[in-house]
Structures are given as C-alpha cells and as structure tokens.
Design a protein around this motif. Sequence first.
Motif, PDB file in Angstrom:
ATOM      1  N   HIS A   1      14.767 -38.764 -20.676  1.00 43.58           N
ATOM      2  CA  HIS A   1      13.406 -38.851 -20.122  1.00 43.58           C
ATOM      3  C   HIS A   1      12.521 -38.829 -21.369  1.00 43.58           C
TER       4      HIS A   1
ATOM      5  N   CYS B   1      12.260 -34.206 -15.239  1.00 44.43           N
ATOM      6  CA  CYS B   1      11.576 -34.399 -13.955  1.00 44.43           C
ATOM      7  C   CYS B   1      11.578 -33.084 -13.162  1.00 44.43           C
TER       8      CYS B   1
ATOM      9  N   CYS C   1      17.189 -35.555 -13.085  1.00 48.31           N
ATOM     10  CA  CYS C   1      16.680 -35.506 -14.458  1.00 48.31           C
ATOM     11  C   CYS C   1      16.081 -34.129 -14.763  1.00 48.31           C
TER      12      CYS C   1
ATOM     13  N   HIS D   1       9.017 -40.719 -14.528  1.00 49.46           N
ATOM     14  CA  HIS D   1      10.304 -40.837 -15.226  1.00 49.46           C
ATOM     15  C   HIS D   1      10.389 -42.170 -15.958  1.00 49.46           C
TER      16      HIS D   1
END
Length: 116
Positions: free
Chosen positions: A97, A7, A4, A46
Amino acid sequence: MSGCIFCRIVAGEIPSKKVYEDEDIFAFNDISPARPVHILVIPKKHIESLAHVTEADTPVLGKMLAVANRLATEQGSPDGFRIIINTGRIGHQEVPHLHIHIVGGPEPVGPMLKKV
Ligand code: AMP
Ligand code: ZN
C-alpha cells in the motif's frame, strides 16, 4: 482492500499512533522506527505502490509531499529530513500500500545508499 494492513489501519481495525488525518491522507508513526522521527504518510485509497498511480492520483500525491514536509517540521525534524518511497521488488517494498517514509530527527540520517 480488506486484507491490506494499511487499509486496516485507516479503518481503525489495527491500532496506530496517528499524527495526521484528512479526507485523503493518513499519517502514523512507523512501528519499528529507523530514526527518532519515522512517520509513514499514506493515501486512504488503496494504491499498491508508486508504480500503480494514475493521472487521477496526482493531487493526492502532491498533498502527501506537502503534508510530509509539515509533519517532519512539527514532529521533531525541523532542519531537514529524508523521504523514501520503496517501490516493488527492486525497491524492497514490504507493505503493498503506497507509503512515504519520513525519516529524520536531531542528527543527520547519513549518506543515501552505499555506492556500488
Ligand atoms: P516498506 O519496506 O517501505 O514497505 O516499509 C513498510 C514499513 O511499514 C516498515 O518500516 C514497517 O516497520 C512499517 N510497518 C509495518 N506494519 C506496521 C504497523 N502495523 N504500524 C506501523 N508501521 C508498520
Ligand atoms: Zn491498502
């Protein structure tokens, strides 16, 4: 989540222009600003989208909104701003996200959406 992008920004693996961080939240300038002030506020945890939050996430969501107000004022939009949370396919969410867009600046951001 290792793949991600947001992230990876939280982890420092991808550079960002950070404007705020605490134990739960990270905020940074949007890479492609739509207005002079365009900040993204995200939970460090997340969460895919607003459609994926649970009861346990409500404290962090409240904190994200309160921080968003403070950042808008501090970062150049003291007379108001707009919060946008694109969600899922219909909401045209591109990064999976959860993130709050804060948009603003010295001039009004314009009407909300074109009416159908
Ligand atoms: P959304 O359509 O709501 O998912 O918005 C995603 C936003 O993330 C867009 O405004 C992008 O410009 C922004 N964005 C994508 N990658 C990055 C990045 N590496 N750093 C900062 N902002 C980004
Ligand atoms: Zn993530």
